[in-house]
Design a protein around this motif. Structure first.
Motif, mmCIF file in Angstrom:
data_model
loop_
_atom_site.group_PDB
_atom_site.id
_atom_site.type_symbol
_atom_site.label_atom_id
_atom_site.label_comp_id
_atom_site.label_asym_id
_atom_site.label_seq_id
_atom_site.Cartn_x
_atom_site.Cartn_y
_atom_site.Cartn_z
ATOM 1 N N ASN A 91 45.522 63.496 42.159
ATOM 2 C CA ASN A 91 44.654 63.228 41.013
ATOM 3 C C ASN A 91 43.202 63.422 41.414
ATOM 4 N N TRP A 109 39.418 62.990 40.493
ATOM 5 C CA TRP A 109 38.732 62.009 39.652
ATOM 6 C C TRP A 109 37.311 61.800 40.150
ATOM 7 N N CYS A 161 38.944 59.106 33.859
ATOM 8 C CA CYS A 161 39.458 58.963 35.229
ATOM 9 C C CYS A 161 39.651 57.489 35.565
ATOM 10 N N LEU A 179 48.033 54.981 37.243
ATOM 11 C CA LEU A 179 48.422 55.701 38.459
ATOM 12 C C LEU A 179 48.864 54.709 39.533
ATOM 13 N N GLY A 183 44.382 60.209 45.459
ATOM 14 C CA GLY A 183 43.211 60.384 44.611
ATOM 15 C C GLY A 183 42.137 61.141 45.374
ATOM 16 N N PRO A 210 39.634 64.072 34.355
ATOM 17 C CA PRO A 210 40.536 64.073 35.502
ATOM 18 C C PRO A 210 41.493 65.262 35.452
ATOM 19 N N THR A 213 45.331 66.353 37.243
ATOM 20 C CA THR A 213 46.465 65.862 38.021
ATOM 21 C C THR A 213 47.447 66.986 38.286
#
Length: 175
Positions: free
Chosen positions: A67, A69, A76, A83, A99, A143, A145
Protein backbone atom coordinates in the motif's frame (compact mmCIF):
# COMPACT_ATOMS: atom_id res chain seq x y z
CA UNK A 1 -34.91 31.26 -24.56
CA UNK A 2 -36.32 29.54 -27.54
CA UNK A 3 -36.54 25.83 -28.23
CA UNK A 4 -33.40 25.74 -30.37
CA UNK A 5 -31.26 27.33 -27.61
CA UNK A 6 -32.56 24.80 -25.07
CA UNK A 7 -31.74 21.95 -27.45
CA UNK A 8 -28.19 23.25 -27.90
CA UNK A 9 -27.75 23.52 -24.11
CA UNK A 10 -29.05 19.95 -23.60
CA UNK A 11 -26.76 18.54 -26.33
CA UNK A 12 -23.70 20.35 -24.93
CA UNK A 13 -24.55 19.15 -21.42
CA UNK A 14 -24.87 15.53 -22.58
CA UNK A 15 -21.56 15.76 -24.45
CA UNK A 16 -19.88 17.20 -21.34
CA UNK A 17 -21.35 14.40 -19.21
CA UNK A 18 -20.12 11.76 -21.66
CA UNK A 19 -16.68 13.37 -21.81
CA UNK A 20 -16.45 13.50 -18.01
CA UNK A 21 -17.48 9.86 -17.68
CA UNK A 22 -14.93 8.67 -20.23
CA UNK A 23 -12.20 10.84 -18.72
CA UNK A 24 -12.85 9.58 -15.18
CA UNK A 25 -12.61 5.98 -16.35
CA UNK A 26 -9.30 6.72 -18.09
CA UNK A 27 -7.90 8.59 -15.06
CA UNK A 28 -8.69 5.80 -12.58
CA UNK A 29 -7.44 3.03 -14.87
CA UNK A 30 -4.48 1.08 -13.53
CA UNK A 31 -2.53 -1.85 -14.83
CA UNK A 32 -1.05 -4.84 -13.09
CA UNK A 33 2.52 -4.47 -11.93
CA UNK A 34 5.07 -5.90 -14.36
CA UNK A 35 7.61 -8.55 -13.37
CA UNK A 36 10.51 -6.04 -13.61
CA UNK A 37 8.70 -3.64 -11.26
CA UNK A 38 8.10 -6.43 -8.75
CA UNK A 39 11.78 -7.36 -8.94
CA UNK A 40 12.63 -3.69 -8.37
CA UNK A 41 10.33 -3.68 -5.36
CA UNK A 42 12.16 -6.62 -3.78
CA UNK A 43 15.59 -5.24 -4.76
CA UNK A 44 14.96 -1.83 -3.18
CA UNK A 45 16.95 -1.05 -0.04
CA UNK A 46 13.94 -0.32 2.17
CA UNK A 47 14.30 1.42 5.51
CA UNK A 48 11.96 1.74 8.46
CA UNK A 49 10.92 5.25 9.56
CA UNK A 50 13.68 5.16 12.19
CA UNK A 51 16.33 4.41 9.55
CA UNK A 52 16.80 0.68 10.16
CA UNK A 53 17.24 -1.49 7.04
CA UNK A 54 14.31 -3.74 6.15
CA UNK A 55 15.07 -7.10 4.56
CA UNK A 56 12.45 -7.55 1.85
CA UNK A 57 13.72 -11.09 1.16
CA UNK A 58 11.58 -12.13 4.14
CA UNK A 59 8.51 -11.08 2.13
CA UNK A 60 9.23 -13.38 -0.81
CA UNK A 61 7.07 -16.47 -1.06
CA UNK A 62 4.21 -14.72 0.75
CA UNK A 63 1.13 -12.92 -0.49
CA UNK A 64 2.00 -9.23 -0.24
CA UNK A 65 -0.45 -6.39 0.07
CA UNK A 66 1.62 -3.33 -0.82
CA UNK A 67 0.00 0.00 0.00
CA UNK A 68 1.49 3.29 -1.18
CA UNK A 69 0.30 6.08 1.14
CA UNK A 70 1.16 9.45 2.69
CA UNK A 71 0.30 11.08 5.99
CA UNK A 72 -1.12 14.12 4.18
CA UNK A 73 -3.52 11.98 2.10
CA UNK A 74 -6.98 11.74 3.79
CA UNK A 75 -8.13 8.53 2.01
CA UNK A 76 -4.78 6.91 2.85
CA UNK A 77 -5.23 7.70 6.53
CA UNK A 78 -8.88 6.57 6.47
CA UNK A 79 -8.03 3.13 5.07
CA UNK A 80 -5.14 2.35 7.45
CA UNK A 81 -7.32 0.89 10.25
CA UNK A 82 -8.94 -1.44 7.69
CA UNK A 83 -5.54 -2.50 6.35
CA UNK A 84 -4.40 -3.15 9.93
CA UNK A 85 -7.53 -5.20 10.64
CA UNK A 86 -7.02 -7.29 7.49
CA UNK A 87 -3.34 -7.81 8.34
CA UNK A 88 -4.41 -9.30 11.68
CA UNK A 89 -7.07 -11.42 9.97
CA UNK A 90 -4.63 -12.90 7.43
CA UNK A 91 -1.50 -12.98 9.60
CA UNK A 92 -1.55 -16.79 9.99
CA UNK A 93 -2.15 -17.33 6.27
CA UNK A 94 1.21 -16.24 4.86
CA UNK A 95 -0.03 -12.71 4.01
CA UNK A 96 2.06 -9.63 4.75
CA UNK A 97 0.94 -6.03 4.42
CA UNK A 98 3.60 -3.41 3.67
CA UNK A 99 2.96 0.32 3.78
CA UNK A 100 5.24 2.44 1.60
CA UNK A 101 5.18 5.99 2.91
CA UNK A 102 5.55 8.63 0.23
CA UNK A 103 6.62 11.18 2.77
CA UNK A 104 9.64 12.22 4.82
CA UNK A 105 10.84 9.87 7.58
CA UNK A 106 10.13 12.50 10.25
CA UNK A 107 6.53 13.02 9.05
CA UNK A 108 5.96 9.26 8.98
CA UNK A 109 7.42 8.81 12.48
CA UNK A 110 5.18 11.58 13.86
CA UNK A 111 2.13 10.18 12.09
CA UNK A 112 2.71 6.64 13.39
CA UNK A 113 2.83 7.92 16.97
CA UNK A 114 -0.86 8.80 16.74
CA UNK A 115 -1.87 6.11 14.24
CA UNK A 116 0.16 2.95 14.92
CA UNK A 117 -0.26 -0.07 12.65
CA UNK A 118 0.87 -3.67 13.07
CA UNK A 119 2.27 -4.09 9.58
CA UNK A 120 5.69 -2.87 8.38
CA UNK A 121 5.95 0.71 7.18
CA UNK A 122 8.89 1.61 4.98
CA UNK A 123 10.13 4.91 3.61
CA UNK A 124 9.36 5.31 -0.08
CA UNK A 125 10.14 8.95 -0.71
CA UNK A 126 10.41 9.99 -4.36
CA UNK A 127 11.69 6.54 -5.36
CA UNK A 128 8.55 5.05 -3.86
CA UNK A 129 6.38 7.32 -5.99
CA UNK A 130 8.32 6.28 -9.08
CA UNK A 131 8.00 2.62 -8.11
CA UNK A 132 4.23 2.95 -7.68
CA UNK A 133 4.05 4.26 -11.27
CA UNK A 134 6.16 1.33 -12.47
CA UNK A 135 3.76 -0.97 -10.62
CA UNK A 136 0.76 0.26 -12.63
CA UNK A 137 -0.19 3.55 -10.94
CA UNK A 138 -0.24 5.56 -14.17
CA UNK A 139 -1.65 8.64 -12.43
CA UNK A 140 0.81 8.65 -9.54
CA UNK A 141 -2.07 9.28 -7.13
CA UNK A 142 -2.52 7.92 -3.60
CA UNK A 143 -3.49 5.63 -2.05
CA UNK A 144 -2.45 2.82 -4.37
CA UNK A 145 -2.58 -0.85 -3.43
CA UNK A 146 -1.02 -3.86 -5.16
CA UNK A 147 -1.40 -7.52 -4.25
CA UNK A 148 1.54 -9.73 -5.22
CA UNK A 149 1.02 -13.49 -5.12
CA UNK A 150 3.41 -15.84 -3.34
CA UNK A 151 4.81 -16.65 -6.80
CA UNK A 152 5.77 -13.01 -7.31
CA UNK A 153 3.02 -12.04 -9.77
CA UNK A 154 0.75 -9.03 -9.42
CA UNK A 155 -2.87 -10.16 -9.13
CA UNK A 156 -4.69 -6.97 -8.08
CA UNK A 157 -4.29 -3.20 -8.11
CA UNK A 158 -6.48 -0.46 -6.72
CA UNK A 159 -6.08 3.27 -7.14
CA UNK A 160 -7.93 5.10 -4.40
CA UNK A 161 -9.33 4.06 -1.07
CA UNK A 162 -9.76 0.32 -0.71
CA UNK A 163 -13.05 -1.45 -0.20
CA UNK A 164 -12.66 -3.92 2.69
CA UNK A 165 -14.72 -6.73 1.14
CA UNK A 166 -13.15 -6.31 -2.30
CA UNK A 167 -9.65 -6.43 -0.81
CA UNK A 168 -10.51 -9.41 1.40
CA UNK A 169 -11.86 -11.30 -1.64
CA UNK A 170 -8.73 -10.45 -3.69
CA UNK A 171 -6.43 -11.63 -0.90
CA UNK A 172 -8.34 -14.90 -0.58
CA UNK A 173 -8.12 -15.49 -4.32
CA UNK A 174 -4.34 -14.86 -4.16
CA UNK A 175 -3.86 -17.54 -1.46
Amino acid sequence: MNRRQWLIIVVISLLALLGGTLTSQWISKTGLASEPSIKAFFANAWQSPDGKPINSVEWQGKVLVVNFWASWCPPCVEEMPTLDLLQQEFLQQNVVFVGIGIDSPSNIREFLKSTPVSYPIVIGGLEGSSLSKQMGNTQGALPYTVIISAKGKAVYTKLGKINEEELRKSIKSAL
